[in-house]
Design a protein around this motif. Sequence first.
Motif, PDB file in Angstrom:
ATOM      1  N   THR A 123       0.854  -1.187   0.000  1.00 16.77           N
ATOM      2  CA  THR A 123       0.000   0.000   0.000  1.00 16.77           C
ATOM      3  C   THR A 123       0.888   1.234   0.000  1.00 16.77           C
ATOM      4  O   THR A 123       1.967   1.228   0.579  1.00 16.77           O
ATOM      5  N   ALA A 124       0.393   2.286  -0.651  1.00  9.68           N
ATOM      6  CA  ALA A 124       1.228   3.459  -0.889  1.00  9.68           C
ATOM      7  C   ALA A 124       1.131   4.471   0.244  1.00  9.68           C
ATOM      8  O   ALA A 124       0.288   4.381   1.125  1.00  9.68           O
ATOM      9  N   ARG A 125       1.982   5.435   0.138  1.00  4.29           N
ATOM     10  CA  ARG A 125       1.981   6.577   1.063  1.00  4.29           C
ATOM     11  C   ARG A 125       0.881   7.531   0.615  1.00  4.29           C
ATOM     12  O   ARG A 125       0.862   7.973  -0.527  1.00  4.29           O
TER      13      ARG A 125
ATOM     14  N   LYS B 201       2.333  11.435   6.843  1.00 10.13           N
ATOM     15  CA  LYS B 201       1.619  10.719   5.779  1.00 10.13           C
ATOM     16  C   LYS B 201       1.121   9.377   6.305  1.00 10.13           C
ATOM     17  O   LYS B 201       1.550   8.935   7.354  1.00 10.13           O
ATOM     18  N   ARG B 202       0.299   8.737   5.471  1.00 12.03           N
ATOM     19  CA  ARG B 202      -0.088   7.360   5.829  1.00 12.03           C
ATOM     20  C   ARG B 202       1.104   6.429   5.620  1.00 12.03           C
ATOM     21  O   ARG B 202       1.796   6.524   4.607  1.00 12.03           O
TER      22      ARG B 202
ATOM     23  N   ALA C 241      -7.286   3.829  -3.000  1.00 14.31           N
ATOM     24  CA  ALA C 241      -7.367   2.653  -3.875  1.00 14.31           C
ATOM     25  C   ALA C 241      -7.117   3.006  -5.343  1.00 14.31           C
ATOM     26  O   ALA C 241      -6.724   2.143  -6.122  1.00 14.31           O
ATOM     27  N   LEU C 242      -7.353   4.245  -5.741  1.00 18.27           N
ATOM     28  CA  LEU C 242      -7.345   4.552  -7.172  1.00 18.27           C
ATOM     29  C   LEU C 242      -6.278   5.542  -7.656  1.00 18.27           C
ATOM     30  O   LEU C 242      -5.730   5.366  -8.741  1.00 18.27           O
ATOM     31  N   THR C 243      -6.060   6.603  -6.919  1.00 17.92           N
ATOM     32  CA  THR C 243      -5.149   7.625  -7.475  1.00 17.92           C
ATOM     33  C   THR C 243      -4.063   8.119  -6.542  1.00 17.92           C
ATOM     34  O   THR C 243      -3.073   8.678  -7.011  1.00 17.92           O
ATOM     35  N   GLU C 244      -4.262   7.983  -5.256  1.00 17.49           N
ATOM     36  CA  GLU C 244      -3.386   8.719  -4.352  1.00 17.49           C
ATOM     37  C   GLU C 244      -2.150   7.933  -3.958  1.00 17.49           C
ATOM     38  O   GLU C 244      -2.242   6.894  -3.313  1.00 17.49           O
TER      39      GLU C 244
ATOM     40  N   ILE D  60       7.977  11.729   7.116  1.00 18.76           N
ATOM     41  CA  ILE D  60       7.489  11.232   8.402  1.00 18.76           C
ATOM     42  C   ILE D  60       6.101  10.651   8.191  1.00 18.76           C
ATOM     43  O   ILE D  60       5.250  11.290   7.575  1.00 18.76           O
ATOM     44  N   ALA D  61       5.882   9.450   8.681  1.00 16.21           N
ATOM     45  CA  ALA D  61       4.542   8.870   8.615  1.00 16.21           C
ATOM     46  C   ALA D  61       3.923   8.931  10.003  1.00 16.21           C
ATOM     47  O   ALA D  61       4.620   8.812  11.005  1.00 16.21           O
TER      48      ALA D  61
END
Lengths: 157, 761
Positions: free
Chosen positions: B189-191, B288-289, B666-669, B357-358
């Motif tokens: 999964t992305a940031r 960030k996530r 899920a789509l762009t971020e 930093i997350a």
Amino acid sequence: MMRIEFELNGEPRVLETPAERRLLAILREDFGLTGAKPGCEVGRCGACMVWLDDLPTNACLVMAWQLDGRSVTTVEAIAADPRSESVRAALAECGGLQCGYCTPGLVVTMTHLADCSPRPDAACARAQLAGNLCRCTGYGGIQRAVERLFPTADAGD
Amino acid sequence: MNPPDADVLTHEALLARVRPRPDAADKLRAQVRYPTDRYASAKGESALHGAILGSPHPHARILAIDTSAAVALPGVHAVVTAPDIPGRTHYGLRVIDRPILCADKVRCIGDPIAAVAADTLAIARAACALIRVEYALLPVVEDPELALAADAETLHEGGNLLHSVRHGWGELEAAMQAATHVVEDEYETARQMHGYLETEGGIVEPDGAGGLIVHFACQHPARDAEVIADMLRLPAGMVRVIGTPIGGSYGGKDELTIQPVAALLAWKSGRAVRLQLSRPESVDLGVKRHPFRIRMKSGCDAQGRLLFHMASLVADTGAYATHGPEILDAAQEHAVGPYAWPALAVEGRLAYTNNGIAGAFRGFGAVQTQFALERQISRLAEACGIDGLAFRRMNLVAPDASGPMGQVVAPFDGPRRVLDVLAEHPLWQQRRPRDEGRYRHGVGLALVHRSDGFGRGGPNAARIAIGLAPDGAIEIRCGFTEMGQNLIDTVRVLGARLLGCAESDLRAVLGDSARAPDSGSTAASRATAILWRGLGRHGAEWRKRLCALAAPPLGRMPDQLQAGEGGIRGADGALLLSYALLAASLGDALPELLISLEAEETPSDIAAAHYVFGACAALAEVRVDTWSGRAELTRMVIAAALGPVISPQGFLGQMEGGAMMGAGLALTEHLPTAGGRYLARNLDGYLMPTLMDAPRFEIIAVQGLPEGDEIGPRGAGEIGVNIAAPAVAEAIAAALAMPVRRLPVLPEHILDHLDMPEGAA
Ligand code: FES
Ligand code: FES
């Protein structure tokens, strides 16, 4: 520094300011009009929307030198204008706002759309509103407000 | 068919109950002032402008800092570096590792080194540019797995492993032997960026009595006040933090952001100082996530009974800890899901890196593992030839079973009830994937449960107060902040219901450390539940108190009186004394009832485990353009079992807003890094959903709670994110028979999949 004469919310104004200062900064810092919000300052989020000669414009993209002889209307004036009443009512009643930071920009764009003649249909209004980001609502309430305000040529899916 | 359930509120029923937010009119007329709208001190003096010099390097040792040229610049009033901090130099939650200003080392781009307060922003920035910093560059730690290698360059003393977890039960080996179907894969999964429209900022001003007033968006004013007071060696109480209203947070403003720097500037200059990050600065410095890499192996028998589940997690926490450890804890707990696994093994590690930093983000560690878990579950269902809904339903834990860590949890049947609702939904019943040449359609189902509040041992206690104000308003005072979640409405609804007064008798006093007790953080979906419990348990006491106070002036016995709408009423309901007159009769001796709520935690002795869970299931419908590879979310049905809906407007807004954010994930971020640098620094390079990307939402509230439930409403703040991301991933998988392994699912992933020869996936 340059001297600029423009109209702000119906009143003539004169300004001495660096030519490359942004309208957004001028409104907030020089006139205390903080309804236009900084979000991205690159024209992407729409939080800073004003009318420039009656057209929705990102205040972060307008420089002082472009203002001379023009008229600027901010959300403070638009929200006091009866033309925005149906827009504000729709957003309030449909749940079209949460934190409210995007809200002034939405009121500015939507009031313009609602005032166009003929009124755009919902699909067209949606496309125009893609320039106003909202991170809170997921657009559920904004979409319901759009459907209420604009004839729904694209009802259904 | 199930009998129609009176506790189920359809979307239409919910909409019918929506009413304008109490603050809607002001927000719509741009009359609400956010912290960043303040350019002057309360006394009207124009504020100085602050600017921060952040590190241009992701990892470096600081050899020398020379601020002399900045100090000498006309118009500069204060220049601060780490040695100017009189007290505590670092802050953090569990782990105190983050410097307010870096003294010896920088660990990410934008890490603050110095700050300036000047007459104008231009001068402040010019002064920052005059500060000379000498660096010795250090190797950049980019990959969380490599960060954990023995020979990796370390960011902090003690190494790059910030936190690790492990738990499990059952006979894993035997269960694996017994399994007929086994699915094993690696997910990523992305940031994700919070994307609050109001960037971090506000104003700090001297209060004229030796202390400071801080107007800065935050989620926990009392904690922020404490950190700033410690930094300045001020007695607690001399720093007042007003943290509300907030132009969006979503967890991103939970920990302190740049308030300490602004406070230091105000302290040093003796003037009000305004500081706001530009969007690029906010992207660099904001949390960030957490990106996760997740390996999972799960199996079931031929009939579709789940037998075992293994998960291994590695997450990138970036330069500082903030909420990282709790996020890994949540990821591990939610990797189990509401499913019954006879054998289980979950382990995870959290690594420091130089990638920004997350920190806390709505969905909080759970959404990452829930995406992977739901993929595993769907693939097992498919392998068995059982539909995904039936498969999930047959594998649910019992409502009174222990929780995902084996802990005692509040009994809850939400997962089953939301599945029951969606089973009857036309979108589920007519779900065939459709292929219309260029476009393919698919419907995905996902189920999640998620925890409320912080885990065991976390800051779960809360204090709130009920007070009578001089004007007769009944004030509900709490340290929670209003970030858009409609907390004011919640206070009114609950206050009226539980204190017996009218909504118009009430006033919410929120987010001000001087005017409200410390309620803990406005986070972890906990504010509504805490108000419900606090007012519910102490409402009667408050009403009695008012009656006792009204008795002498009225010349009656307290038990002949009741506190009702508008004021004190007689036994027959007649209004005898308005609250305003009661307040006036009391002078300065106005009552305040301070309510302390103990932490509501699982009795099991398991660190970080939660006691309370809510549940959601969703159907997502996507349309995939096979030419461009773009997947569009067209429809989303969410059934949420969170107990009674308190504020329909708040509930709907949280669900829709959360779901859109999850759909974005899920789509762009995604915010990739290279060499420790973010590859986008504004909203033109980072794509958050617009109105054009919004689906048609249908939100269904499944309200009832099990008999005897004392917990009350579950929070709605986060679960929309948790459910949407896996649901959208499931929909794409269904539309394209695609093994979705990473989020977001970008057009290039879809085109790659479509290019793949049949069966090669
Ligand atoms: S600030 Fe002008 S569009 Fe974002
Ligand atoms: S309401 Fe918060 S950004 Fe739109």
